[in-house]
Design a protein around this motif. Structure first.
Motif, PDB file in Angstrom:
ATOM      1  N   ARG A  71       0.820  -1.203   0.000  1.00 47.27           N
ATOM      2  CA  ARG A  71       0.000   0.000   0.000  1.00 47.27           C
ATOM      3  C   ARG A  71       0.858   1.258   0.000  1.00 47.27           C
ATOM      4  N   THR A  72       2.146   1.135  -0.383  1.00 46.95           N
ATOM      5  CA  THR A  72       2.991   2.326  -0.384  1.00 46.95           C
ATOM      6  C   THR A  72       2.527   3.335  -1.427  1.00 46.95           C
ATOM      7  N   GLY A  73       1.802   2.890  -2.452  1.00 53.36           N
ATOM      8  CA  GLY A  73       1.277   3.808  -3.450  1.00 53.36           C
ATOM      9  C   GLY A  73       0.318   4.820  -2.857  1.00 53.36           C
ATOM     10  N   ASP A  74      -0.295   4.474  -1.732  1.00 48.69           N
ATOM     11  CA  ASP A  74      -1.211   5.396  -1.064  1.00 48.69           C
ATOM     12  C   ASP A  74      -0.489   6.631  -0.537  1.00 48.69           C
ATOM     13  N   PHE A  75       0.831   6.560  -0.395  1.00 50.40           N
ATOM     14  CA  PHE A  75       1.607   7.651   0.187  1.00 50.40           C
ATOM     15  C   PHE A  75       2.627   8.209  -0.800  1.00 50.40           C
ATOM     16  N   LYS A  76       2.428   7.953  -2.086  1.00 48.30           N
ATOM     17  CA  LYS A  76       3.354   8.421  -3.107  1.00 48.30           C
ATOM     18  C   LYS A  76       2.746   9.628  -3.813  1.00 48.30           C
ATOM     19  N   PRO A  77       3.353  10.796  -3.640  1.00 47.89           N
ATOM     20  CA  PRO A  77       2.813  11.987  -4.290  1.00 47.89           C
ATOM     21  C   PRO A  77       3.047  11.943  -5.798  1.00 47.89           C
ATOM     22  N   VAL A 131      20.265  14.843  -6.459  1.00 45.40           N
ATOM     23  CA  VAL A 131      20.443  16.290  -6.324  1.00 45.40           C
ATOM     24  C   VAL A 131      21.929  16.590  -6.151  1.00 45.40           C
ATOM     25  N   GLU A 132      22.359  17.660  -6.797  1.00 46.40           N
ATOM     26  CA  GLU A 132      23.727  18.160  -6.635  1.00 46.40           C
ATOM     27  C   GLU A 132      23.650  19.443  -5.823  1.00 46.40           C
ATOM     28  N   LEU A 133      24.409  19.491  -4.743  1.00 41.95           N
ATOM     29  CA  LEU A 133      24.397  20.640  -3.836  1.00 41.95           C
ATOM     30  C   LEU A 133      25.743  21.355  -3.882  1.00 41.95           C
ATOM     31  N   SER A 134      25.711  22.672  -3.908  1.00 46.01           N
ATOM     32  CA  SER A 134      26.911  23.496  -3.755  1.00 46.01           C
ATOM     33  C   SER A 134      26.785  24.201  -2.416  1.00 46.01           C
ATOM     34  N   LEU A 135      27.673  23.861  -1.490  1.00 43.55           N
ATOM     35  CA  LEU A 135      27.600  24.376  -0.128  1.00 43.55           C
ATOM     36  C   LEU A 135      28.727  25.378   0.116  1.00 43.55           C
ATOM     37  N   LYS A 136      28.491  26.289   1.056  1.00 47.81           N
ATOM     38  CA  LYS A 136      29.475  27.309   1.444  1.00 47.81           C
ATOM     39  C   LYS A 136      29.759  27.213   2.936  1.00 47.81           C
ATOM     40  N   HIS A 137      30.964  27.577   3.315  1.00 47.91           N
ATOM     41  CA  HIS A 137      31.412  27.684   4.720  1.00 47.91           C
ATOM     42  C   HIS A 137      31.446  26.351   5.437  1.00 47.91           C
ATOM     43  N   PRO A 138      32.241  25.410   5.119  1.00 46.19           N
ATOM     44  CA  PRO A 138      33.240  25.393   4.056  1.00 46.19           C
ATOM     45  C   PRO A 138      32.616  25.011   2.704  1.00 46.19           C
ATOM     46  N   ASP A 139      33.331  25.388   1.636  1.00 50.22           N
ATOM     47  CA  ASP A 139      32.874  25.067   0.280  1.00 50.22           C
ATOM     48  C   ASP A 139      32.906  23.557   0.077  1.00 50.22           C
ATOM     49  N   GLN A 140      31.839  23.059  -0.532  1.00 46.98           N
ATOM     50  CA  GLN A 140      31.738  21.616  -0.766  1.00 46.98           C
ATOM     51  C   GLN A 140      30.747  21.365  -1.893  1.00 46.98           C
ATOM     52  N   GLN A 141      31.083  20.441  -2.768  1.00 48.16           N
ATOM     53  CA  GLN A 141      30.169  19.961  -3.804  1.00 48.16           C
ATOM     54  C   GLN A 141      29.720  18.578  -3.366  1.00 48.16           C
ATOM     55  N   LEU A 142      28.425  18.323  -3.398  1.00 50.51           N
ATOM     56  CA  LEU A 142      27.887  17.078  -2.869  1.00 50.51           C
ATOM     57  C   LEU A 142      26.778  16.568  -3.770  1.00 50.51           C
ATOM     58  N   LYS A 143      26.844  15.297  -4.121  1.00 53.66           N
ATOM     59  CA  LYS A 143      25.732  14.649  -4.814  1.00 53.66           C
ATOM     60  C   LYS A 143      25.038  13.749  -3.803  1.00 53.66           C
ATOM     61  N   THR A 144      23.738  13.891  -3.702  1.00 54.65           N
ATOM     62  CA  THR A 144      22.973  13.120  -2.738  1.00 54.65           C
ATOM     63  C   THR A 144      21.600  12.805  -3.319  1.00 54.65           C
ATOM     64  N   GLU A 145      20.797  12.127  -2.541  1.00 59.69           N
ATOM     65  CA  GLU A 145      19.438  11.809  -2.959  1.00 59.69           C
ATOM     66  C   GLU A 145      18.456  12.282  -1.892  1.00 59.69           C
ATOM     67  N   TYR A 146      17.296  12.700  -2.356  1.00 61.80           N
ATOM     68  CA  TYR A 146      16.198  13.070  -1.471  1.00 61.80           C
ATOM     69  C   TYR A 146      14.980  12.239  -1.838  1.00 61.80           C
ATOM     70  N   LEU A 147      14.226  11.848  -0.828  1.00 60.47           N
ATOM     71  CA  LEU A 147      12.980  11.126  -1.026  1.00 60.47           C
ATOM     72  C   LEU A 147      11.833  12.010  -0.568  1.00 60.47           C
ATOM     73  N   VAL A 148      10.765  12.019  -1.336  1.00 59.67           N
ATOM     74  CA  VAL A 148       9.562  12.761  -0.972  1.00 59.67           C
ATOM     75  C   VAL A 148       8.456  11.734  -0.787  1.00 59.67           C
ATOM     76  N   VAL A 149       7.891  11.707   0.413  1.00 58.70           N
ATOM     77  CA  VAL A 149       6.891  10.710   0.787  1.00 58.70           C
ATOM     78  C   VAL A 149       5.676  11.435   1.367  1.00 58.70           C
ATOM     79  N   GLY A 150       4.503  10.900   1.114  1.00 59.52           N
ATOM     80  CA  GLY A 150       3.290  11.418   1.733  1.00 59.52           C
ATOM     81  C   GLY A 150       2.415  12.180   0.765  1.00 59.52           C
ATOM     82  N   ILE A 151       1.256  12.543   1.255  1.00 60.25           N
ATOM     83  CA  ILE A 151       0.299  13.321   0.485  1.00 60.25           C
ATOM     84  C   ILE A 151       0.077  14.668   1.185  1.00 60.25           C
ATOM     85  N   ASP A 152      -0.342  14.635   2.418  1.00 57.92           N
ATOM     86  CA  ASP A 152      -0.487  15.836   3.232  1.00 57.92           C
ATOM     87  C   ASP A 152      -0.405  15.417   4.690  1.00 57.92           C
ATOM     88  N   PRO A 153       0.728  15.571   5.317  1.00 59.64           N
ATOM     89  CA  PRO A 153       1.892  16.349   4.920  1.00 59.64           C
ATOM     90  C   PRO A 153       2.797  15.585   3.955  1.00 59.64           C
TER      91      PRO A 153
END
Length: 162
Positions: free
Chosen positions: A41-47, A111-133
Motif C-alpha cells: 500500500r505504499t502507493g497510497d503515500f506516493k505523491p 540532487v547536486e548541492l553546492s555548499l558554502k562555509h566550508p565550500d563543498q560539492q555534494l551529490k545526494t538523494e532526497y525522497l519525498v513521501v506522503g500526500i499531506d503532509p
C-alpha cells in the motif's frame, strides 16, 4: 514461530497437545495476514511527480534562504524536511535536481548541492513521501528511519583526570 509455539504451549494450562498448539498458532498467523492485508500500500503515500518535485524545490529554496530543516511555514500541503546530516554552519549556495530515480518508497531525486562555509560539492538523494503532509528526507535519514535507527552525534571526549 517455534519459540512462539513453545511460549504458547507453556502459557496454556489446559494441556493441549503440540498439534493443537500448531493449528492455533497457524490460525493466528492466517488471521493476522487477513486483517493486515498482504498487498503493498505504499502507493497510497506516493505523491505525484509534480507535487514531489515542487516540495523538494521548496525545501531546498528554504535551506538556501537560511532556514533550518523542519516544517516549512505556510506550505500547502504542509512540507516537513528531515536532514540531520546538514551542518548548521554550512549554507546552501546552489542546487541542481538531476532527475528522478526509481525507488521503493515515495519519489526519489538525485540532487547536486553546492555548499558554502566550508565550500563543498555534494551529490545526494532526497525522497519525498506522503500526500499531506509531504515529508522530504535526505536518503541517509530515510534509511535510518526504515531501520528504526537514528543519527548518533559525536560525544565530547572525556578528560583523563578522575
Amino acid at each position: 514461530m517455534i519459540l512462539q509455539i513453545v511460549a504458547f504451549r507453556r502459557s496454556t494450562a489446559s494441556g493441549r497437545n503440540l498439534v493443537t498448539n500448531v493449528c492455533v498458532g497457524a490460525g493466528i498467523l492466517f488471521a493476522s495476514v487477513l486483517v493486515c492485508g498482504c498487498h503493498d500500500r505504499t502507493g497510497d503515500f506516493k505523491p505525484s511527480a509534480a507535487v514531489a518535485q515542487n516540495a523538494l524545490v521548496r525545501a531546498l529554496e528554504d535551506w538556501k534562504a537560511g532556514n533550518p530543516a523542519g516544517e516549512i511555514a505556510g506550505s500547502k500541503p504542509l512540507i516537513y524536511v528531515t536532514d540531520v546530516n546538514r551542518n548548521p554552519k554550512q549554507s546552501l549556495d546552489q542546487f541542481k535536481i538531476l532527475g528522478e530515480k526509481s525507488g521503493k518508497s515515495g519519489r526519489t531525486y538525485a540532487v547536486e548541492l553546492s555548499l558554502k562555509h566550508p565550500d563543498q560539492q555534494l551529490k545526494t538523494e532526497y525522497l519525498v513521501v506522503g500526500i499531506d503532509p509531504l515529508w522530504v528526507y535526505r536518503r541517509e535519514d530515510f534509511e535510518l528511519l526504515m531501520h528504526w535507527d537514528h543519527h548518533m552525534p559525536d560525544l565530547p571526549r572525556e578528560s583523563s583526570q578522575p
